[in-house]
Design a protein around this motif. Structure first.
Motif, PDB file in Angstrom:
ATOM      1  N   ILE A  49      75.032 -21.874 120.202  1.00  0.00           N
ATOM      2  CA  ILE A  49      75.047 -20.419 120.331  1.00  0.00           C
ATOM      3  C   ILE A  49      76.330 -19.910 119.694  1.00  0.00           C
ATOM      4  O   ILE A  49      77.430 -20.125 120.221  1.00  0.00           O
ATOM      5  CB  ILE A  49      74.940 -20.003 121.812  1.00  0.00           C
ATOM      6  CG1 ILE A  49      73.651 -20.565 122.409  1.00  0.00           C
ATOM      7  CG2 ILE A  49      74.968 -18.483 121.935  1.00  0.00           C
ATOM      8  CD1 ILE A  49      73.642 -20.616 123.916  1.00  0.00           C
ATOM      9  N   TYR A  78      71.542 -20.238 117.213  1.00  0.00           N
ATOM     10  CA  TYR A  78      71.303 -18.922 117.797  1.00  0.00           C
ATOM     11  C   TYR A  78      72.577 -18.094 117.684  1.00  0.00           C
ATOM     12  O   TYR A  78      73.675 -18.626 117.541  1.00  0.00           O
ATOM     13  CB  TYR A  78      70.896 -19.046 119.270  1.00  0.00           C
ATOM     14  CG  TYR A  78      69.595 -19.791 119.479  1.00  0.00           C
ATOM     15  CD1 TYR A  78      68.370 -19.142 119.369  1.00  0.00           C
ATOM     16  CD2 TYR A  78      69.596 -21.150 119.792  1.00  0.00           C
ATOM     17  CE1 TYR A  78      67.172 -19.826 119.556  1.00  0.00           C
ATOM     18  CE2 TYR A  78      68.411 -21.837 119.978  1.00  0.00           C
ATOM     19  CZ  TYR A  78      67.195 -21.164 119.863  1.00  0.00           C
ATOM     20  OH  TYR A  78      66.022 -21.847 120.050  1.00  0.00           O
ATOM     21  N   ARG A  79      72.409 -16.770 117.762  1.00  0.00           N
ATOM     22  CA  ARG A  79      73.547 -15.861 117.694  1.00  0.00           C
ATOM     23  C   ARG A  79      73.602 -14.997 118.944  1.00  0.00           C
ATOM     24  O   ARG A  79      72.600 -14.409 119.352  1.00  0.00           O
ATOM     25  CB  ARG A  79      73.423 -14.940 116.469  1.00  0.00           C
ATOM     26  CG  ARG A  79      73.324 -15.673 115.138  1.00  0.00           C
ATOM     27  CD  ARG A  79      74.657 -16.189 114.675  1.00  0.00           C
ATOM     28  NE  ARG A  79      74.516 -16.915 113.399  1.00  0.00           N
ATOM     29  CZ  ARG A  79      75.533 -17.403 112.707  1.00  0.00           C
ATOM     30  NH1 ARG A  79      76.774 -17.238 113.136  1.00  0.00           N
ATOM     31  NH2 ARG A  79      75.335 -18.059 111.579  1.00  0.00           N
ATOM     32  N   GLN A  80      74.784 -14.942 119.559  1.00  0.00           N
ATOM     33  CA  GLN A  80      75.014 -13.978 120.630  1.00  0.00           C
ATOM     34  C   GLN A  80      75.616 -12.742 119.975  1.00  0.00           C
ATOM     35  O   GLN A  80      76.755 -12.762 119.513  1.00  0.00           O
ATOM     36  CB  GLN A  80      75.951 -14.537 121.698  1.00  0.00           C
ATOM     37  CG  GLN A  80      76.118 -13.596 122.891  1.00  0.00           C
ATOM     38  CD  GLN A  80      77.151 -14.075 123.899  1.00  0.00           C
ATOM     39  OE1 GLN A  80      78.043 -14.842 123.558  1.00  0.00           O
ATOM     40  NE2 GLN A  80      77.036 -13.618 125.133  1.00  0.00           N
ATOM     41  N   ASP A  81      74.841 -11.654 119.931  1.00  0.00           N
ATOM     42  CA  ASP A  81      75.255 -10.486 119.163  1.00  0.00           C
ATOM     43  C   ASP A  81      76.315  -9.640 119.860  1.00  0.00           C
ATOM     44  O   ASP A  81      76.994  -8.841 119.218  1.00  0.00           O
ATOM     45  CB  ASP A  81      74.048  -9.617 118.807  1.00  0.00           C
ATOM     46  CG  ASP A  81      73.227  -9.216 120.025  1.00  0.00           C
ATOM     47  OD1 ASP A  81      73.577  -9.643 121.145  1.00  0.00           O
ATOM     48  OD2 ASP A  81      72.237  -8.490 119.853  1.00  0.00           O
ATOM     49  N   HIS A  88      74.265 -14.266 129.462  1.00  0.00           N
ATOM     50  CA  HIS A  88      73.703 -13.626 128.271  1.00  0.00           C
ATOM     51  C   HIS A  88      73.697 -14.594 127.092  1.00  0.00           C
ATOM     52  O   HIS A  88      72.735 -14.640 126.313  1.00  0.00           O
ATOM     53  CB  HIS A  88      74.516 -12.370 127.945  1.00  0.00           C
ATOM     54  CG  HIS A  88      74.047 -11.633 126.732  1.00  0.00           C
ATOM     55  ND1 HIS A  88      74.551 -11.869 125.480  1.00  0.00           N
ATOM     56  CD2 HIS A  88      73.093 -10.665 126.594  1.00  0.00           C
ATOM     57  CE1 HIS A  88      73.952 -11.072 124.603  1.00  0.00           C
ATOM     58  NE2 HIS A  88      73.065 -10.331 125.259  1.00  0.00           N
ATOM     59  N   SER A  92      70.461 -16.106 124.928  1.00  0.00           N
ATOM     60  CA  SER A  92      70.324 -15.940 123.479  1.00  0.00           C
ATOM     61  C   SER A  92      69.560 -17.107 122.858  1.00  0.00           C
ATOM     62  O   SER A  92      69.018 -16.992 121.765  1.00  0.00           O
ATOM     63  CB  SER A  92      71.712 -15.825 122.825  1.00  0.00           C
ATOM     64  OG  SER A  92      72.427 -14.714 123.328  1.00  0.00           O
TER      65      SER A  92
END
Length: 332
Positions: A49, A78-81, A88, A92
Motif C-alpha cells: 500500500i 495499491y495507493r492510499q490517496d 483506511h 485501500s
C-alpha cells in the motif's frame, strides 16, 4: 508503507522510509523476508500500500515486485490517496483481503522465532518492554487470550507492547469490520484505525493470541535507525552472512567488524567500524567512522563520525562528529 517518514528527514525527502537501506538492504525487504521465515509456509501474494505516485514511482514499484517474486509470490500495488489512518490504508487493498494474511507496518525490523497458534482467529505480534506505559499494550485473560488493547496505560496492564504486525486466519473478517468502521465514520484524530476493526472482532468472540518477537527494532528517526543498523549487523554476523564485498579497495585502512560494505567502495587511510554500513560506490578518505549509516555513491573526507547518517550522492569534508545529511547534500 504510504507515509512520508517525516521524522527521518532529510533522508526521506527523496527516498520513502521503507526503502532506506539498513545493513545493506531496504527496511521493507528485510521485514517481509523475516515475516516469511516466521510463517514458514508458501506465500501467494504480497500487497503493498503506497502513497502518491509522484513519490512512490515506477522504480519503487519494480523493486517491490522483485521482492515478492523472490518469495514465489505475486505483487499487488495499491495507493492510499489520503493519509486517513491504518484502517483506511488496509481497506485501500480490499481486493486482496481474503484468506489467511499478515498485516505489517513497514517501518520496523524484527528478530523472531515463534510458531503461529493455529487455534486463534488472529495473532497480534508483541514485544516485552520495560516501560509499557509508553506503548500500546495487550490485556490478557487467564487463557493468555487478548481481550483488550490499551494505549499507553497509566496503571500496569501487561508488558506486551503491540509492534504493528498482525496475523488473521481470514482477513475477510477484519475487512468486514473495517467497512463498518468506515460506514460509521468512527475516527480518532481524523483517522480510521485498525484497532477499531480488531475491537469489533473481539466483541464477537474472535480469539486473539500473542506472538512475541525476540527483537523489535525501530527505524523512526536518525538515532534509532543508526542503533537498529548496529543490531542488525550483529545478527547478520552471528548468522554467518557475508557483509563485506570482495570489490572493496583498501589502502592503509582497517575494518572493525561487524560492518556492511557494498560494491566498489574505496577506503583510504581510514578506520571503519564497528557497526557501520556503507553503500555501493562510496569513497572514504582520512576518516574514522563508527556506528553510522552511509548510503550509495557518497564521498567522505577528513571525518571522525559516530552516530551519523549520510544519504546518497553526498559529499562531506569536515570535523563534525554526529551529522545527518540527505541525498545530494554537500558539507565541506
Amino acid at each position: 508503507m504510504a507515509g512520508r517518514g517525516s521524522r527521518l528527514r532529510p533522508h526521506t525527502l527523496t527516498v520513502p522510509k521503507p526503502l532506506i537501506p539498513v545493513a545493506g538492504e531496504p527496511i521493507v525487504h528485510r521485514l517481509v523476508k523475516d515475516i516469511a521465515k516466521v510463517l514458514n509456509q508458501p506465500i501467494d501474494e504480497v500487497a503493498f500500500i503506497l502513497g502518491d505516485p509522484a513519490f512512490f514511482g515506477d522504480d519503487i514499484v519494480d523493486s517491490l515486485k522483485g521482492l515478492a517474486k523472490s518469495l514465489g509470490a505475486k505483487a499487488s500495488i495499491y495507493r492510499q490517496d489520503q493519509p486517513l489512518g491504518t484502517g483506511h490504508a488496509i481497506m485501500s487493498a480490499k481486493e486482496s483481503l481474503s484468506g489467511p494474511a499478515v498485516v505489517a507496518y513497514a517501518d520496523t525490523l524484527i528478530k523472531a522465532n515463534f510458531t503461529l497458534d493455529e487455534k486463534a482467529d488472529a495473532v497480534i505480534w508483541t514485544k516485552k518492554v520495560k516501560n509499557p506505559e509508553a506503548y500500546g499494550v495487550v490485556n490478557l485473560n487467564e487463557k493468555e487470550e487478548i481481550i483488550e488493547l490499551v494505549e499507553k496505560p497509566e496503571e500496569f496492564v501487561s508488558d506486551q507492547a503491540v509492534i504493528g504486525i498482525y496475523y488473521f486466519k481470514d482477513i475477510a473478517v477484519l475487512k468486514g469490520k473495517l467497512q463498518e468502521v468506515l460506514e460509521e465514520n468512527l475516527m480518532h484524530g481524523g483517522e480510521y484505525q485498525i484497532n477499531d476493526g480488531i475491537k469489533k472482532m473481539m466483541a464477537e468472540g474472535k480469539i486473539f493470541k500473542t506472538g512475541t518477537v525476540d527483537e523489535w527494532m525501530d527505524c523512526g528517526n536518525k538515532n534509532v535507525t543508526v542503533e537498529t543498523n548496529g543490531k542488525m549487523l550483529n545478527f547478520l554476523q552471528q548468522d554467518g552472512e557475508k557483509l563485506i564485498s570482495d570489490s572493496v579497495k583498501k589502502e592503509a585502512s582497517e575494518i572493525i567488524e561487524p560492518c556492511y560494505i557494498g560494491e566498489n567502495v574505496v577506503l583510504k587511510n581510514s578506520t571503519i567500524g564497528p557497526h557501520v554500513s556503507i553503500g555501493d560506490g562510496c569513497v572514504v578518505e582520512n576518516s574514522s567512522i563508527k556506528n553510522s549509516l552511509i548510503q550509495t555513491n557518497s564521498s567522505i573526507k577528513n571525518a571522525k563520525l559516530d552516530n551519523s547518517m549520510i544519504g546518497n550522492h553526498a559529499k562531506y569534508d569536515g570535523n563534525y562528529t554526529q551529522i545527518s545529511i540527505g541525498d545530494y547534500s554537500v558539507l565541506e
